[in-house]
Design a protein around this motif. Structure first.
Motif, PDB file in Angstrom:
ATOM      1  N   UNK A   1       0.878  -1.107   0.008  1.00 39.33           N
ATOM      2  CA  UNK A   1       0.065  -0.045  -0.016  1.00 39.33           C
ATOM      3  C   UNK A   1       0.710   1.384  -0.049  1.00 39.33           C
ATOM      4  N   UNK A   2       2.067   1.213   0.883  1.00 34.53           N
ATOM      5  CA  UNK A   2       2.898   2.452   0.994  1.00 34.53           C
ATOM      6  C   UNK A   2       3.555   2.829  -0.428  1.00 34.53           C
ATOM      7  N   UNK A   3       3.892   1.970  -1.275  1.00 34.44           N
ATOM      8  CA  UNK A   3       4.679   2.138  -2.546  1.00 34.44           C
ATOM      9  C   UNK A   3       3.672   2.976  -3.487  1.00 34.44           C
ATOM     10  N   UNK A   4       2.563   3.083  -3.101  1.00 32.65           N
ATOM     11  CA  UNK A   4       1.498   3.799  -3.960  1.00 32.65           C
ATOM     12  C   UNK A   4       1.718   5.165  -4.303  1.00 32.65           C
ATOM     13  N   UNK A   5       2.440   5.703  -3.186  1.00 31.68           N
ATOM     14  CA  UNK A   5       2.827   7.246  -3.163  1.00 31.68           C
ATOM     15  C   UNK A   5       4.120   7.342  -4.127  1.00 31.68           C
ATOM     16  N   UNK A   6       5.285   6.737  -3.921  1.00 26.58           N
ATOM     17  CA  UNK A   6       6.085   6.837  -5.018  1.00 26.58           C
ATOM     18  C   UNK A   6       5.804   6.557  -6.436  1.00 26.58           C
ATOM     19  N   UNK A   7       4.943   5.471  -6.567  1.00 28.72           N
ATOM     20  CA  UNK A   7       4.491   5.006  -7.840  1.00 28.72           C
ATOM     21  C   UNK A   7       3.722   6.220  -8.617  1.00 28.72           C
ATOM     22  N   UNK A   8       2.789   6.704  -7.773  1.00 30.58           N
ATOM     23  CA  UNK A   8       2.111   7.930  -8.335  1.00 30.58           C
ATOM     24  C   UNK A   8       2.894   8.874  -8.696  1.00 30.58           C
ATOM     25  N   UNK A   9       4.045   9.078  -8.070  1.00 27.83           N
ATOM     26  CA  UNK A   9       4.767  10.357  -8.284  1.00 27.83           C
ATOM     27  C   UNK A   9       5.443  10.072  -9.686  1.00 27.83           C
ATOM     28  N   UNK A  10       5.875   8.620  -9.893  1.00 24.65           N
ATOM     29  CA  UNK A  10       6.374   8.060 -11.360  1.00 24.65           C
ATOM     30  C   UNK A  10       5.502   8.581 -12.379  1.00 24.65           C
ATOM     31  N   UNK A  11       3.980   8.098 -12.098  1.00 28.56           N
ATOM     32  CA  UNK A  11       3.211   8.435 -13.088  1.00 28.56           C
ATOM     33  C   UNK A  11       3.105   9.968 -13.566  1.00 28.56           C
ATOM     34  N   UNK A  12       3.000  10.880 -12.255  1.00 28.33           N
ATOM     35  CA  UNK A  12       2.981  12.276 -12.476  1.00 28.33           C
ATOM     36  C   UNK A  12       4.170  12.676 -13.313  1.00 28.33           C
ATOM     37  N   UNK A  13       5.442  12.307 -12.931  1.00 33.32           N
ATOM     38  CA  UNK A  13       6.442  12.687 -13.560  1.00 33.32           C
ATOM     39  C   UNK A  13       6.455  12.305 -14.913  1.00 33.32           C
ATOM     40  N   UNK A  14       6.159  11.071 -15.365  1.00 36.43           N
ATOM     41  CA  UNK A  14       5.881  10.367 -16.654  1.00 36.43           C
ATOM     42  C   UNK A  14       4.995  11.643 -17.482  1.00 36.43           C
TER      43      UNK A  14
END
Length: 300
Positions: free
Chosen positions: A139-152
């Motif tokens: 669950x907690x990796x959702x934030x850095x993965x979301x930032x990856x999506x945002x940066x992309x």
């Protein structure tokens, strides 16, 4: 009348507000949930570290340091108890939902689909999760993965600042690896897709790809990973850390007995239940993907 005509700006804002309110409430209802199993162990280790213990020397677990660091930070900010940890998790997941909503507003053609994002991410996680699944790594990796999506998305929308966004992407990917090394494959795959879809005039040469894409991403990841690694070296825990991350997993796998397929279904059905509502938006995503098909083919 088409759904896209019904979902005007006012209706879209009302839908977004409703989804955010439901998501916030679902998270708050989970604050008093107890900690058990891995969660209780993580909290115990975080408390020990707060008293001066060294991770992997004085206290040990086979997890990557990110999850222990999260519990330690949550305890320092909100208290070393279940409510303190869950409050930090609530803020963390709301931030992840906000980042995903930001990316969706800029990456999806229909604004009303972006309004659903908070409920289909953090809200759905809280709806499906029992006390065992809360504050877990997945669950907690959702934030850095979301930032990856945002940066992309931002790198695609703002080519002039693509280098900066690749640094952000790399930093988020490094944070994913700090939580769980094997999950680092997810931002790596995202990055390959991003490179394939990058719009640049003419063929992308290897030198330009290295200088403008790969190197900034690697620098971002290194900036995040350097601090914890330096801390382990300074504390004398480097060898224990390296053994735990790279030697112990292989030794542990040899000791694990084979499990029947029903065990895979039992553990995977929870994830499937979370994904089913989001699959309702798959036709919209496929339609937008078809619009990008020529761009992707040209990049490849």
């Amino acid at each position: 009348m088409a759904l896209t005509q019904l979902a005007g700006p006012t209706a879209t804002r009302a839908l977004a507000a409703t989804c955010w309110a439901a998501t916030l409430l679902l998270g708050l209802l989970h604050l008093p949930y107890p900690l058990n199993g891995d969660q209780a162990l993580f909290l115990h280790m975080a408390q020990a570290m707060d008293r001066g213990a060294v991770l992997y020397l004085d206290v040990w677990d086979n997890k990557q340091p990110g999850i222990i660091g999260f519990y330690w930070l949550a305890g320092r900010l909100f208290g070393f108890d279940a409510i303190g940890v869950h409050l930090a998790e609530w803020l963390w997941l709301m931030a992840a939902a906000g980042v995903m909503a930001w990316a969706a507003r800029r990456g999806l053609a229909q604004p009303w689909t972006a309004a659903l994002v908070p409920l289909l991410t953090a809200g759905l996680a809280y709806w499906c999760a029992g006390d065992w699944f809360l504050t877990q790594i997945e669950l907690l990796v959702s934030l850095p993965l979301a930032v990856c999506v945002m940066a992309g998305v931002a790198a695609q929308r703002q080519p002039s600042r693509a280098t900066t966004w690749h640094v952000v992407f790399g930093a988020a990917a490094g944070l994913v690896a700090l939580f769980k090394l094997v999950l680092g494959a997810l931002p790596a795959l995202m990055w390959l897709v991003l490179i394939a879809m990058t719009r640049e005039p003419g063929p992308i040469g290897w030198q330009r790809l290295l200088a403008r894409r790969l190197l900034p991403t690697a620098l971002g990841a290194a900036a995040v990973l350097a601090g914890p690694l330096a801390a382990f070296v300074a504390s004398g825990a480097w060898e224990a850390f390296a053994w735990t991350q790279f030697v112990y997993p292989g030794l542990a796998l040899r000791e694990i007995e084979a499990k029947p397929l029903r065990m895979l279904w039992r553990h995977g059905s929870w994830l499937l239940a979370m994904a089913l509502p989001a699959l309702a938006l798959l036709p919209i995503a496929l339609r937008d993907l078809r619009r990008e098909r020529l761009r992707l083919v040209e990049a490849l």
